[in-house]
Design a protein around this motif. Sequence first.
Motif, PDB file in Angstrom:
ATOM      1  N   GLU A 147      -4.182  -2.757   0.938  1.00  0.00           N
ATOM      2  CA  GLU A 147      -4.130  -1.494   1.670  1.00  0.00           C
ATOM      3  C   GLU A 147      -5.537  -0.926   1.819  1.00  0.00           C
ATOM      4  N   CYS A 148      -5.744  -0.206   2.882  1.00  0.00           N
ATOM      5  CA  CYS A 148      -7.043   0.419   3.125  1.00  0.00           C
ATOM      6  C   CYS A 148      -7.131   1.705   2.316  1.00  0.00           C
ATOM      7  N   VAL A 149      -8.179   1.840   1.501  1.00  0.00           N
ATOM      8  CA  VAL A 149      -8.365   3.059   0.716  1.00  0.00           C
ATOM      9  C   VAL A 149      -9.306   4.026   1.430  1.00  0.00           C
ATOM     10  N   SER A 150      -9.986   3.527   2.452  1.00  0.00           N
ATOM     11  CA  SER A 150     -10.830   4.369   3.296  1.00  0.00           C
ATOM     12  C   SER A 150     -11.052   3.608   4.599  1.00  0.00           C
ATOM     13  N   ASP A 151     -11.803   4.202   5.510  1.00  0.00           N
ATOM     14  CA  ASP A 151     -12.050   3.536   6.796  1.00  0.00           C
ATOM     15  C   ASP A 151     -12.868   2.262   6.636  1.00  0.00           C
ATOM     16  N   ASP A 152     -13.560   2.118   5.506  1.00  0.00           N
ATOM     17  CA  ASP A 152     -14.459   0.978   5.351  1.00  0.00           C
ATOM     18  C   ASP A 152     -14.273   0.213   4.045  1.00  0.00           C
ATOM     19  N   CYS A 153     -13.092   0.351   3.411  1.00  0.00           N
ATOM     20  CA  CYS A 153     -12.864  -0.350   2.148  1.00  0.00           C
ATOM     21  C   CYS A 153     -11.400  -0.770   2.017  1.00  0.00           C
ATOM     22  N   LEU A 154     -11.202  -2.030   1.622  1.00  0.00           N
ATOM     23  CA  LEU A 154      -9.862  -2.582   1.427  1.00  0.00           C
ATOM     24  C   LEU A 154      -9.610  -2.764  -0.068  1.00  0.00           C
ATOM     25  N   ALA A 155      -8.410  -2.426  -0.507  1.00  0.00           N
ATOM     26  CA  ALA A 155      -8.030  -2.607  -1.912  1.00  0.00           C
ATOM     27  C   ALA A 155      -6.910  -3.633  -1.999  1.00  0.00           C
ATOM     28  N   ILE A 156      -7.056  -4.594  -2.925  1.00  0.00           N
ATOM     29  CA  ILE A 156      -6.020  -5.592  -3.181  1.00  0.00           C
ATOM     30  C   ILE A 156      -5.514  -5.352  -4.593  1.00  0.00           C
ATOM     31  N   PHE A 157      -4.253  -4.987  -4.709  1.00  0.00           N
ATOM     32  CA  PHE A 157      -3.665  -4.573  -5.979  1.00  0.00           C
ATOM     33  C   PHE A 157      -2.713  -5.656  -6.491  1.00  0.00           C
ATOM     34  N   ILE A 158      -2.805  -5.984  -7.787  1.00  0.00           N
ATOM     35  CA  ILE A 158      -1.985  -7.038  -8.378  1.00  0.00           C
ATOM     36  C   ILE A 158      -1.309  -6.510  -9.641  1.00  0.00           C
ATOM     37  N   ARG A 159       0.009  -6.669  -9.698  1.00  0.00           N
ATOM     38  CA  ARG A 159       0.753  -6.238 -10.881  1.00  0.00           C
ATOM     39  C   ARG A 159       1.912  -7.189 -11.129  1.00  0.00           C
ATOM     40  N   ASP A 160       2.229  -7.409 -12.407  1.00  0.00           N
ATOM     41  CA  ASP A 160       3.386  -8.232 -12.759  1.00  0.00           C
ATOM     42  C   ASP A 160       4.335  -7.410 -13.616  1.00  0.00           C
TER      43      ASP A 160
END
Length: 267
Positions: free
Chosen positions: A124-137
């Motif tokens: 998901e985009c956390v700002s106009d210029d940064c992408l976040a990839i989140f991992i959880r189990d």
Amino acid sequence: SANRLLVTGEHDLSHVNLKNCLDTGLKRNATRFGYEIEYVDEGVDFEMEKGKIFVVNGDQEILGSDPLLGVMFYNLSKNPLKIAQLLAVPIARERAETDPDFEMPNYLVDLPSEYKISVVISAECVSDDCLAIFIRDTGPGISYDEMRDRYTKIASEKAEAGDPLSTFDELLLNETWRSRVTPCLLNRQLLNRGQSFKGGTGVGLDLVRNIADVHQGHVEIYDHPKYGAGVRILLPDGEITDVVERERVTKSAALKTLTDEAKRILS
């Protein structure tokens, strides 16, 4: 191979599709541990079924190294699946001895889904210029109370030995503030140490951090409002190619996470 690329610096960054990078790392683990990979579009609700790895909104263009990012996601997804399998085997064998209707499979990969966990990887985009990839189990892990107690014991031993105390140590040694140390902050401390409490190397976090650094990215523990606490990788927008600007974008997003966490502790 990944270590060689990191040591030699032979890692050209190019525009790649995040889904392809994820496939590189996830398919090996899915085959090894008997899991299905399911791709979910952004905004679509889904149930966290056991035995599945969910990739949410993975169709993203990023600037990166396909083999290095593949190794990163392989490391981050392998350990929880491996631990879940190790914990499940004695339980399944005991059931096979007492339940005539249950037969222990010949291959661990064929364990029923009820003995497995689920993993979610969300972009998901956390700002106009940064992408976040989140991992959880959904593995059992260690309880936050036990983790807090163990870190408090470590801080006490440092204080008794006269060793320098970090701000984190001082928070734990203060009875008033100890209860305000959040699960996210505890997990972040574990990430920063790069070790388990038994001295292991966790999920290859040193390698994960090094790969993130190559991409001017950042690895952090993040308390996701929907999925709970897990690992988050911040990556600059793929259209940003200037190294200095990419580092600035990532630091800005990471600082916002720390600021939000500080506000929760003080509230």
